[in-house]
Design an enzyme around this catalytic site. Structure first.
Site, PDB file in Angstrom:
ATOM      1  N   GLY A 149      29.864   1.266  40.760  1.00 28.44           N
ATOM      2  CA  GLY A 149      30.841   0.929  41.818  1.00 28.44           C
ATOM      3  C   GLY A 149      31.736  -0.214  41.365  1.00 28.44           C
ATOM      4  O   GLY A 149      32.973  -0.133  41.449  1.00 28.44           O
ATOM      5  N   HIS A 150      31.114  -1.286  40.852  1.00 26.13           N
ATOM      6  CA  HIS A 150      31.900  -2.419  40.338  1.00 26.13           C
ATOM      7  C   HIS A 150      32.796  -1.959  39.175  1.00 26.13           C
ATOM      8  O   HIS A 150      33.957  -2.338  39.087  1.00 26.13           O
ATOM      9  CB  HIS A 150      30.976  -3.518  39.802  1.00 26.13           C
ATOM     10  CG  HIS A 150      30.059  -4.120  40.818  1.00 26.13           C
ATOM     11  ND1 HIS A 150      28.695  -3.940  40.793  1.00 26.13           N
ATOM     12  CD2 HIS A 150      30.298  -4.932  41.870  1.00 26.13           C
ATOM     13  CE1 HIS A 150      28.137  -4.602  41.778  1.00 26.13           C
ATOM     14  NE2 HIS A 150      29.079  -5.218  42.462  1.00 26.13           N
TER      15      HIS A 150
HETATM   16  P1  AMP Z   1      29.437  -7.302  45.429  1.00 24.02           P
HETATM   17  O1  AMP Z   1      29.044  -7.651  44.028  1.00 24.02           O
HETATM   18  O2  AMP Z   1      28.414  -6.526  46.177  1.00 24.02           O
HETATM   19  O3  AMP Z   1      30.005  -8.476  46.188  1.00 24.02           O
HETATM   20  O4  AMP Z   1      30.651  -6.295  45.286  1.00 24.02           O
HETATM   21  C1  AMP Z   1      31.796  -6.632  44.532  1.00 24.02           C
HETATM   22  C2  AMP Z   1      32.869  -5.625  44.803  1.00 24.02           C
HETATM   23  O5  AMP Z   1      32.417  -4.322  44.437  1.00 24.02           O
HETATM   24  C3  AMP Z   1      33.267  -5.564  46.282  1.00 24.02           C
HETATM   25  O6  AMP Z   1      34.664  -5.411  46.388  1.00 24.02           O
HETATM   26  C4  AMP Z   1      32.537  -4.339  46.747  1.00 24.02           C
HETATM   27  O7  AMP Z   1      33.125  -3.710  47.869  1.00 24.02           O
HETATM   28  C5  AMP Z   1      32.635  -3.448  45.522  1.00 24.02           C
HETATM   29  N1  AMP Z   1      31.608  -2.401  45.549  1.00 24.02           N
HETATM   30  C6  AMP Z   1      30.273  -2.568  45.758  1.00 24.02           C
HETATM   31  N2  AMP Z   1      29.650  -1.363  45.773  1.00 24.02           N
HETATM   32  C7  AMP Z   1      30.610  -0.431  45.581  1.00 24.02           C
HETATM   33  C8  AMP Z   1      30.617   1.001  45.515  1.00 24.02           C
HETATM   34  N3  AMP Z   1      29.499   1.701  45.641  1.00 24.02           N
HETATM   35  N4  AMP Z   1      31.790   1.631  45.311  1.00 24.02           N
HETATM   36  C9  AMP Z   1      32.948   0.924  45.191  1.00 24.02           C
HETATM   37  N5  AMP Z   1      33.014  -0.427  45.247  1.00 24.02           N
HETATM   38  C10 AMP Z   1      31.869  -1.098  45.442  1.00 24.02           C
END
Ligand code: AMP
Length: 282
Positions: free
Chosen positions: A39-40
């Site tokens: 996702g990231h």
């Molecule tokens: P985090 O590390 O959880 O703060 O996420 C960092 C970024 O990655 C944020 O903009 C999240 O929305 C994005 N993100 C997390 N999981 C996913 C996913 N499964 N698909 C797309 N973007 C994601």
């Protein structure tokens, strides 16, 4: 392929970005809390398409965790994160220590207003203020052309768009589609907390969102479907179903009838792990 440059201070971050600015390069920022997954990486991929230089940030932001939440146990894996970013040909990693972002005496925080008091905000008081504060700092520290956030955290994306608009931060905020496992579960760093049995049940959250979307498309009784979907989640072992709801896609307020773009959003606990997910309803 360039070597990934890692910086840990705001002054080093600014110095590196100035070098690229002097060459006329455009910059994209991808803020993360690390424990990187596909996702990231999809955000990094999108960033590479949209700008000459990509800067990822890795910071587990203490201000967005409540005292009862998982700040101390949140997965941290900078070495492997860094390798993955290198493989993606990311240009820069900003991985500051907490004291660089919140030096002694730091006390300013951002208050967003009603958008941050509903849904996640209702169940995680202070969460969006913590997110908005750190994201605003990261944007002002790096001043990229664009910053990319996942639709996985849909309300967060709307909050960040609003903060940037309200504070005239000169950065375009882009949303990227949610990346899912083959069985529909949205990728999340917190999925690592799920037991094997919980992992098997976890896609039922996405299933619930899709069941509601189908009911809307078929003009079925939506209130009834929401009840049935909540029951299905409970049967699958979910507890604390904080919300399963249809909202206006921008304001995230409840809708009387579905006329414009809407979003179906859900949050619930499976074991000790709180999962959130959402899908578009066009
Ligand atoms: P985090 O590390 O959880 O703060 O996420 C960092 C970024 O990655 C944020 O903009 C999240 O929305 C994005 N993100 C997390 N999981 C996913 C996913 N499964 N698909 C797309 N973007 C994601």
């Amino acid at each position: 392929m360039n070597k990934l440059i890692t910086v840990r201070t705001v002054s080093d971050l600014r110095a590196q970005i100035s070098v690229w600015r002097a060459q006329g390069d455009s910059i994209a920022l991808v803020p993360t809390m690390g424990a990187l997954h596909e996702g990231h990486l999809s955000l990094v991929r999108m960033a590479k398409q949209k700008a000459d230089r990509v800067c990822a940030t890795l910071f587990v932001n203490p201000k967005q965790f409540a005292p009862n939440e998982d700040f101390s146990t949140y997965p941290r894996s900078e070495e492997s994160d860094s390798k993955q970013l290198q493989k993606m040909d990311t240009d820069l990693l900003f991985a500051p220590a907490p004291s660089e972002i919140y030096p002694e005496g730091h006390s300013t925080s951002i208050s967003i207003g009603p958008l941050a008091d509903i849904l996640e905000g209702e169940h995680r008081p202070g969460f969006f203020s913590g997110v908005a504060t750190v994201v605003s700092k990261l944007l002002l520290q790096s001043l990229p052309d664009i910053a990319i956030f996942g639709e996985k955290d849909y309300q967060q994306l709307q909050v960040i768009k609003k903060v940037v608009r309200d504070l005239d931060i000169p950065v375009s905020i882009l949303g990227a589609p949610t990346v899912r496992e083959d069985d529909g579960l949205a990728l999340s760093s917190r999925n690592a907390y799920l037991s094997e049995a919980e992992r098997r049940q976890a896609p039922k959250l996405y299933q619930a969102l899709n069941d509601v979307a189908l009911a809307v498309k078929q003009n079925a009784d939506i209130e009834r479907q929401l009840e049935v979907s909540v029951e299905n989640l409970e049967k699958a072992g979910f507890t604390d179903i904080d919300y399963l709801t249809i909202r206006d896609a921008q304001s995230l307020l409840p809708v009387r009838s579905i006329t414009g773009p809407c979003r179906i959003l859900a949050a619930a606990k499976l074991g000790s792990t709180r999962l959130i997910d959402n899908i578009a309803l066009d």
